[in-house]
Enzyme design. Sequence first.
Site, PDB file in Angstrom:
ATOM      1  N   TYR A  68      -9.155   6.026   6.463  1.00  0.00           N
ATOM      2  CA  TYR A  68      -9.743   6.637   8.127  1.00  0.00           C
ATOM      3  C   TYR A  68     -10.897   8.067   8.046  1.00  0.00           C
ATOM      4  CZ  TYR A  68      -5.256   3.958   9.271  1.00  0.00           C
ATOM      5  OH  TYR A  68      -4.517   2.777   9.825  1.00  0.00           O
ATOM      6  N   TYR A 117       3.451   6.634   9.839  1.00  0.00           N
ATOM      7  CA  TYR A 117       2.597   5.259   9.603  1.00  0.00           C
ATOM      8  C   TYR A 117       3.681   3.691   8.829  1.00  0.00           C
ATOM      9  CZ  TYR A 117      -1.564   3.270   7.681  1.00  0.00           C
ATOM     10  OH  TYR A 117      -2.942   2.070   7.816  1.00  0.00           O
ATOM     11  N   HIS A 150       0.717  -0.763  -0.285  1.00  0.00           N
ATOM     12  CA  HIS A 150      -0.421  -0.403   0.008  1.00  0.00           C
ATOM     13  C   HIS A 150       0.845   1.827  -0.066  1.00  0.00           C
ATOM     14  CE1 HIS A 150      -4.146  -0.986   1.248  1.00  0.00           C
ATOM     15  NE2 HIS A 150      -3.748  -2.670   0.616  1.00  0.00           N
ATOM     16  N   LYS A 209       0.706   0.319  14.619  1.00  0.00           N
ATOM     17  CA  LYS A 209       1.752  -0.003  15.128  1.00  0.00           C
ATOM     18  C   LYS A 209       2.537  -1.323  16.095  1.00  0.00           C
ATOM     19  CE  LYS A 209       4.224   3.318  13.623  1.00  0.00           C
ATOM     20  NZ  LYS A 209       3.982   2.898  12.183  1.00  0.00           N
ATOM     21  N   PRO A 215      -5.156   0.627  18.258  1.00  0.00           N
ATOM     22  CA  PRO A 215      -4.515   0.164  16.730  1.00  0.00           C
ATOM     23  C   PRO A 215      -4.732   0.993  15.559  1.00  0.00           C
ATOM     24  CG  PRO A 215      -7.012  -0.535  18.095  1.00  0.00           C
ATOM     25  CD  PRO A 215      -6.300   0.657  18.587  1.00  0.00           C
TER      26      PRO A 215
HETATM   27  C1  PHB Z   1      -6.554  -3.796  10.153  1.00  0.00           C
HETATM   28  O1  PHB Z   1      -6.762  -4.017   8.918  1.00  0.00           O
HETATM   29  O2  PHB Z   1      -6.469  -4.504  10.895  1.00  0.00           O
HETATM   30  C2  PHB Z   1      -5.834  -3.051  10.194  1.00  0.00           C
HETATM   31  C3  PHB Z   1      -5.131  -1.877   9.497  1.00  0.00           C
HETATM   32  C4  PHB Z   1      -4.819  -0.533   9.829  1.00  0.00           C
HETATM   33  C5  PHB Z   1      -4.928  -0.009  10.905  1.00  0.00           C
HETATM   34  C6  PHB Z   1      -5.344  -1.304  12.386  1.00  0.00           C
HETATM   35  C7  PHB Z   1      -6.151  -2.526  11.920  1.00  0.00           C
HETATM   36  O3  PHB Z   1      -4.580   1.439  12.036  1.00  0.00           O
END
Ligand code: PHB
Length: 405
Positions: free
Chosen positions: A215, A396, A75, A308, A304
């Site tokens: 997001y 990130y 990604h 990280k 989450p």
């Molecule tokens: C996930 O795909 O489980 C996931 C992706 C990004 C995040 C948290 C969890 O920030």
Amino acid sequence: MTTEHTRVAIVGAGPAGLVLSHLLAQAGIESIVLDQRSREQIEGTIRAGIVEHGAAELLASIGDTSRVHTVGHRHDGIELHFSSGDGASPAGEPEAHRIDFAALTGRSVWLYPQHEVLIDLIAARLAAGQDLRFGCTVTAVAGVESDRPRIAGTTAEGEAFEIEAEFVVGADGSRSVVRPAVTGPSREGGYFREYPFAWFGILCEAPPSAPELIYSNSDHGFALISQRSETVQRMYFQCSPDADPNSLSDAQIWETLQARTPGTELKEGPIFQRDVLRFRSFVSHELRHGRAALVGDAAHTVPPTGAKGMNLAIGDVILLDQALQELLLRGSERGLDAYAAAAAKRIWKSQHFSWWMTSMLHLAPEASEFDRLRQLGELRTVVESEAGQRFLAEAYTGWPYQTAL
Ligand code: PHB
């Protein structure tokens, strides 16, 4: 019962413990890795899915079984969505901004679920002849102030065992049994923050709704649209910490997710797993004491939002491996003495990033209108500034690994 001997006793066969055993073995240092769980439990537990650029390179180097770069998906960015309630564009109009990791940092992340990472790592370690034991419960850690610390417990068959090592590593997750031996009764616990919200997570059978992760901070609350494969998707939305995963119907879940991603039509499908993830930030007061150290979730927890958790665990073990090589190959405690301070730098940067993403994207139940407008101002500051975008992208995709000394 006879006492067995090894150089490093690693409690916990998660990403931290398994990667550490690999790095040590490469340096010729023998270890035993034990985990309370069965192999099936470890390989079947759904966790997060994002692997940082450097962590993916390390995992890929571990052997032929590593599929991060083949089955995983690269990604090159994420999307930040927010609805303007700040009068900057017509009310309710959703805005979508891409953070282009590749252009901003030359780095990417890999979408590759943690349980797949574990399947790869367990296969690689077993193929390399690693002493790896499942179903072993450690009940005592002793002698960490001597140069022969010991762990004791019970095997899957209910037999008592004792292992004497030159070093003990707690890679055994947030309910670590090694942690008390490191922190001691006087400094037990750590720096801690609890958040007044959680994530409601689902796995569903559907094609991806967008090329990259979304997001979304909407007027209806936060949602994250993540992915697993061409046919399975992972999605989350902000909920109350005491939400019951079975309290909502599939239709209510889709209604919530659709409302929180205005401007994007989510592709719906059967939901086959639901869970509620609590949000906590935690850092143990001590990361090392005598001949014992903590890595991964035993040492810290992050919410989450910054993706990280597993990445930070790998950052810890890269440092601890260097320190243990100094100790066990060259007899110097210099690296070990530097471990806690070196690890703490990345830990607190990750703590900050995870807290920052969380606070920018979620509204606490008691938040005021001022808080909401300030939050939109913050999002706008990030997406309208190349420096702001780069700050997010660097964190990130993962900062470069440091050496302990
Ligand atoms: C996930 O795909 O489980 C996931 C992706 C990004 C995040 C948290 C969890 O920030």
